[in-house]
Design a protein around this motif. Structure first.
Motif, PDB file in Angstrom:
ATOM      1  N   GLN A 181       0.688   4.708   5.346  1.00 55.08           N
ATOM      2  CA  GLN A 181       0.569   4.506   3.901  1.00 55.08           C
ATOM      3  C   GLN A 181      -0.834   4.025   3.539  1.00 55.08           C
ATOM      4  O   GLN A 181      -1.395   4.429   2.510  1.00 55.08           O
ATOM      5  CB  GLN A 181       1.608   3.478   3.434  1.00 55.08           C
ATOM      6  CG  GLN A 181       1.732   3.350   1.927  1.00 55.08           C
ATOM      7  CD  GLN A 181       2.488   4.509   1.299  1.00 55.08           C
ATOM      8  OE1 GLN A 181       2.745   5.507   1.954  1.00 55.08           O
ATOM      9  NE2 GLN A 181       2.844   4.375   0.026  1.00 55.08           N
ATOM     10  N   ALA A 182      -1.408   3.170   4.376  1.00 55.58           N
ATOM     11  CA  ALA A 182      -2.769   2.673   4.135  1.00 55.58           C
ATOM     12  C   ALA A 182      -3.781   3.811   4.208  1.00 55.58           C
ATOM     13  O   ALA A 182      -4.719   3.870   3.401  1.00 55.58           O
ATOM     14  CB  ALA A 182      -3.107   1.586   5.152  1.00 55.58           C
ATOM     15  N   ASP A 239      -3.746  -6.943   4.512  1.00 53.80           N
ATOM     16  CA  ASP A 239      -2.531  -6.864   3.700  1.00 53.80           C
ATOM     17  C   ASP A 239      -1.288  -6.522   4.515  1.00 53.80           C
ATOM     18  O   ASP A 239      -0.174  -6.564   3.980  1.00 53.80           O
ATOM     19  CB  ASP A 239      -2.709  -5.827   2.585  1.00 53.80           C
ATOM     20  CG  ASP A 239      -3.847  -6.201   1.642  1.00 53.80           C
ATOM     21  OD1 ASP A 239      -3.905  -7.370   1.237  1.00 53.80           O
ATOM     22  OD2 ASP A 239      -4.661  -5.330   1.312  1.00 53.80           O
ATOM     23  N   LEU A 293      -6.524  -2.778   4.260  1.00 57.41           N
ATOM     24  CA  LEU A 293      -5.108  -2.682   3.909  1.00 57.41           C
ATOM     25  C   LEU A 293      -4.213  -2.982   5.105  1.00 57.41           C
ATOM     26  O   LEU A 293      -3.143  -3.582   4.960  1.00 57.41           O
ATOM     27  CB  LEU A 293      -4.792  -1.287   3.365  1.00 57.41           C
ATOM     28  CG  LEU A 293      -5.458  -0.895   2.040  1.00 57.41           C
ATOM     29  CD1 LEU A 293      -5.062   0.517   1.646  1.00 57.41           C
ATOM     30  CD2 LEU A 293      -5.100  -1.871   0.935  1.00 57.41           C
ATOM     31  N   ALA A 298      -0.463   1.870  -2.674  1.00 54.66           N
ATOM     32  CA  ALA A 298       0.310   1.730  -1.441  1.00 54.66           C
ATOM     33  C   ALA A 298       1.566   0.900  -1.643  1.00 54.66           C
ATOM     34  O   ALA A 298       2.534   1.051  -0.888  1.00 54.66           O
ATOM     35  CB  ALA A 298      -0.561   1.109  -0.350  1.00 54.66           C
ATOM     36  N   THR A 299       1.577   0.040  -2.665  1.00 52.81           N
ATOM     37  CA  THR A 299       2.696  -0.903  -2.805  1.00 52.81           C
ATOM     38  C   THR A 299       3.495  -0.753  -4.090  1.00 52.81           C
ATOM     39  O   THR A 299       4.607  -1.275  -4.181  1.00 52.81           O
ATOM     40  CB  THR A 299       2.164  -2.355  -2.743  1.00 52.81           C
ATOM     41  OG1 THR A 299       1.203  -2.565  -3.796  1.00 52.81           O
ATOM     42  CG2 THR A 299       1.481  -2.624  -1.401  1.00 52.81           C
ATOM     43  N   ASP A 300       2.957  -0.052  -5.095  1.00 54.42           N
ATOM     44  CA  ASP A 300       3.603   0.002  -6.410  1.00 54.42           C
ATOM     45  C   ASP A 300       4.035   1.429  -6.743  1.00 54.42           C
ATOM     46  O   ASP A 300       3.193   2.306  -6.989  1.00 54.42           O
ATOM     47  CB  ASP A 300       2.634  -0.514  -7.478  1.00 54.42           C
ATOM     48  CG  ASP A 300       3.277  -0.605  -8.855  1.00 54.42           C
ATOM     49  OD1 ASP A 300       4.462  -0.256  -8.981  1.00 54.42           O
ATOM     50  OD2 ASP A 300       2.595  -1.032  -9.804  1.00 54.42           O
ATOM     51  N   LEU A 320      -0.204  -3.630   5.665  1.00 54.67           N
ATOM     52  CA  LEU A 320       0.484  -2.431   5.223  1.00 54.67           C
ATOM     53  C   LEU A 320       0.679  -1.438   6.367  1.00 54.67           C
ATOM     54  O   LEU A 320      -0.039  -1.482   7.369  1.00 54.67           O
ATOM     55  CB  LEU A 320      -0.287  -1.766   4.083  1.00 54.67           C
ATOM     56  CG  LEU A 320      -0.455  -2.601   2.809  1.00 54.67           C
ATOM     57  CD1 LEU A 320      -1.222  -1.816   1.762  1.00 54.67           C
ATOM     58  CD2 LEU A 320       0.902  -3.018   2.257  1.00 54.67           C
ATOM     59  N   ASP A 321       1.619  -0.563   6.182  1.00 54.74           N
ATOM     60  CA  ASP A 321       1.884   0.479   7.166  1.00 54.74           C
ATOM     61  C   ASP A 321       0.644   1.358   7.334  1.00 54.74           C
ATOM     62  O   ASP A 321       0.052   1.788   6.324  1.00 54.74           O
ATOM     63  CB  ASP A 321       3.064   1.332   6.701  1.00 54.74           C
ATOM     64  CG  ASP A 321       3.322   2.509   7.614  1.00 54.74           C
ATOM     65  OD1 ASP A 321       3.826   2.291   8.727  1.00 54.74           O
ATOM     66  OD2 ASP A 321       2.998   3.649   7.207  1.00 54.74           O
ATOM     67  N   ARG A 347      -4.568  -0.663  -2.927  1.00 55.93           N
ATOM     68  CA  ARG A 347      -3.469  -1.611  -2.672  1.00 55.93           C
ATOM     69  C   ARG A 347      -2.295  -1.341  -3.610  1.00 55.93           C
ATOM     70  O   ARG A 347      -1.134  -1.386  -3.195  1.00 55.93           O
ATOM     71  CB  ARG A 347      -3.994  -3.039  -2.822  1.00 55.93           C
ATOM     72  CG  ARG A 347      -2.998  -4.120  -2.414  1.00 55.93           C
ATOM     73  CD  ARG A 347      -3.624  -5.494  -2.524  1.00 55.93           C
ATOM     74  NE  ARG A 347      -4.691  -5.688  -1.542  1.00 55.93           N
ATOM     75  CZ  ARG A 347      -5.982  -5.783  -1.859  1.00 55.93           C
ATOM     76  NH1 ARG A 347      -6.370  -5.710  -3.120  1.00 55.93           N
ATOM     77  NH2 ARG A 347      -6.888  -5.964  -0.922  1.00 55.93           N
ATOM     78  N   ARG A 348      -2.607  -1.077  -4.885  1.00 56.77           N
ATOM     79  CA  ARG A 348      -1.529  -0.800  -5.835  1.00 56.77           C
ATOM     80  C   ARG A 348      -0.817   0.508  -5.518  1.00 56.77           C
ATOM     81  O   ARG A 348       0.408   0.599  -5.598  1.00 56.77           O
ATOM     82  CB  ARG A 348      -2.086  -0.754  -7.266  1.00 56.77           C
ATOM     83  CG  ARG A 348      -2.472  -2.116  -7.821  1.00 56.77           C
ATOM     84  CD  ARG A 348      -2.709  -2.059  -9.314  1.00 56.77           C
ATOM     85  NE  ARG A 348      -3.840  -1.215  -9.658  1.00 56.77           N
ATOM     86  CZ  ARG A 348      -5.091  -1.620  -9.687  1.00 56.77           C
ATOM     87  NH1 ARG A 348      -5.386  -2.874  -9.380  1.00 56.77           N
ATOM     88  NH2 ARG A 348      -6.055  -0.792 -10.031  1.00 56.77           N
TER      89      ARG A 348
END
Length: 428
Positions: free
Chosen positions: A223-224, A217, A213, A242-244, A219-220, A239-240
C-alpha cells in the motif's frame, strides 16, 4: 527520539545548511546577551562546525522556504525553529529533538514560536499587525521570538506591506520564517522576497516517501508503494491515500472525469459529482475542526461550570462565538477550494500522462496505476494538441477558482472545453 531534521524527507543538503545556521544563531544569541551591537556578524572561529566564509550568510532574521506542495515547507520551518530554540548543551547537535524546547516547538506549544495559518482565503492586514506587534517583544523562555507564516502566498497586499516594515528593521530577537510555493511575484512580493534568505525545497522521491510510510507510519509495504507512486511527491497526501478510503474515492472521481467529459450524457453529471464530493469532504474536515474549537471557546468562556453564577456565559460571549463561526465559515470555504484544487491537479496530471505517452517521452507517469485503462487509451484516441488543450482547460479552471468563481460554474466550463477538445478528432 531522533534529531528534528530527520523529519525532512529527501532534503539532506538543506538540513545541513539549517543546522549550520542554527549553530551560528546560538553564538549570535550569546553575543546579544553580552550587549553586542554589530548585527548579524559572527566571527568564523566562533561558530562550531561552520567553515570560513559562512559568517554573515549563516544567519539572518528573515527566511523564505519554498517548494511544491508536499515538499515539507512548514515542516522545515518548524524544524529550524526547534533548532534555534534548542537547549542541548552540545552545539553540534542543535535540534536534538529531546530537550523541552525541541519537544514543545515540534508540538506547536512553545510560548515563543507563533504559527500563522490563514483561516480563510487570505491573511488580512489586521491579523498581521497583531502578530508583528506580539513578535516585537523579548522572548519569554527561548532565545528568539519566532513567527512561522505557513501560507505567505495568502497574504493580502496590505498584510505583506505590514510584514515588510518589520522585516526591513527587525527586532534583534525576532526571526520570521515564511513559507510559499515559489518566489514568483504571484506567491510572494518581490520586495519581501529580497529581504529573506531563500531555502528552496524539492519534492521527495517516491522511494523516500515509501520508506517514510513504512518505517515511520508502519504501513503495509504494498500500500505504501502504491501511495508513494501516485501522490505527486506529497508525503501528507500519500499518507491519506494509503489510510483514508474517502481520499481514494475523491481521486477516482477526479480521474473518471477524463473519460466522462468526452460524452455529453455523462460530462455534466460527473462535474457536479466532483464538486459535490469535494464539498462533502471539506464539510467533514471542517466539522471535526469546528467542533473542537467551539467546545474550547465555550469552556474558556465559562460554559459547563457548576459553581454559583456559572449558569450563563459572561456577557459578550455570543459575540465571541459569532466571530468564531465567521472564521470557521471562511476556513470551510478555503478547505473546499483546496480539496477541489487537489482533484484538478490529479486530473491535469492524467492528461499529462496521456500526452507523454502520445509523444513517446520516457518520463515517470504521475498516475502509473491508470496507464492501461485511461492514459494509454486516451493517448490513442486524442492527438497531443487535443490533450494539451485539456490540460489548459484544467489549469484555467484552477485559476478561475482562485479568482472566486463559483466551483460549479468553473468546473462546468472546464468540462465543456475538455469535451470540445476531445471531439475535434471525431468531427475532423
Amino acid at each position: 527520539m531522533t534529531n528534528v531534521f530527520d523529519r525532512l524527507t529527501g532534503q539532506e543538503a538543506i538540513a545541513d545548511d539549517l543546522r549550520a545556521a542554527a549553530r551560528a544563531a546560538r553564538v549570535l544569541a550569546h553575543r546579544l546577551d553580552a550587549g553586542a551591537t554589530d548585527g548579524l556578524f559572527v566571527p568564523d572561529d566562533e561558530i562550531p562546525g561552520v567553515d570560513a566564509g559562512w559568517s554573515r550568510a549563516s544567519m539572518t532574521h528573515s527566511w523564505l522556504f519554498t517548494g511544491p506542495p508536499g515538499s515539507g515547507r512548514s515542516v522545515a520551518a518548524t524544524c529550524f525553529a526547534a533548532a534555534l530554540q534548542c537547549q542541548s548543551p552540545d552545539s553540534s547537535n542543535v535540534g536534538c529533538g529531546e530537550c523541552r524546547a525541541c519537544v514543545t516547538v515540534m508540538a506547536k506549544t512553545h510560548a515563543d514560536v507563533r504559527h500563522v495559518v490563514p483561516e480563510g482565503l487570505s491573511l488580512a492586514v489586521g491579523a498581521m499587525r497583531d502578530i508583528v506587534q506580539a513578535a516585537a517583544r523579548r522572548p519569554g523562555t527561548g532565545r528568539w521570538q519566532i513567527v512561522i507564516v505557513e501560507d505567505a502566498d495568502r497574504l493580502t497586499e496590505q498584510a505583506a506591506n505590514a510584514l515588510l516594515k518589520v522585516v526591513e528593521e527587525p527586532p534583534p530577537r525576532t526571526v520570521f520564517l515564511l513559507c510559499a510555493p515559489s518566489v514568483d511575484p504571484e506567491d510572494i512580493s518581490v520586495t519581501l522576497r529580497s529581504r529573506c534568505r531563500h531555502v528552496a525545497l524539492v519534492s521527495p522521491s517516491p522511494a523516500d516517501i515509501e520508506r517514510v510510510l513504512i518505517e515511520r507510519d508502519g504501513l503495509d509495504p504494498e500500500q505504501a508503494h502504491w501511495a508513494a507512486s501516485v501522490c505527486g511527491g506529497h508525503i501528507g497526501r500519500a499518507r491519506r491515500l494509503a489510510t483514508d478510503p474517502d481520499a481514494r474515492s475523491q481521486r477516482e472521481k477526479a480521474l473518471s472525469l477524463a473519460r466522462a467529459a468526452s460524452r455529453d450524457s455523462t460530462a455534466y453529471a460527473a462535474a457536479e459529482e466532483l464538486v459535490r464530493s469535494a464539498e462533502a469532504a471539506a464539510k467533514a474536515i471542517s466539522a471535526e475542526l469546528d467542533e473542537a474549537e467551539t467546545e474550547e471557546m465555550k469552556t474558556a468562556l465559562g460554559a459547563g461550570g457548576t459553581g454559583k453564577g456559572t449558569a450563563r456565559m459572561p456577557r459578550g460571549s455570543a459575540g465571541a462565538l459569532k466571530e468564531l463561526e465567521k472564521r470557521q465559515k471562511s476556513r470551510a470555504t478555503r478547505v473546499g477550494r483546496d480539496v477541489l484544487d487537489r482533484a484538478l491537479v490529479d486530473l491535469a496530471a492524467l492528461f499529462r500522462d496521456a500526452l507523454v505517452v502520445g509523444v513517446g517521452a520516457k518520463v515517470t507517469a504521475m498516475h502509473p496505476d491508470k496507464s492501461d485503462d485511461i492514459s494509454i487509451p486516451l493517448a490513442g484516441y486524442a492527438r497531443p494538441e487535443q490533450l494539451l488543450s485539456c490540460v489548459e482547460a484544467v489549469l484555467d479552471c484552477r485559476e478561475a477558482l482562485d479568482m472566486n468563481v463559483k466551483p460549479k460554474f468553473a468546473v462546468d466550463d472546464m468540462v465543456a472545453r475538455i469535451g470540445l477538445a476531445l471531439k475535434r478528432k471525431v468531427d475532423a
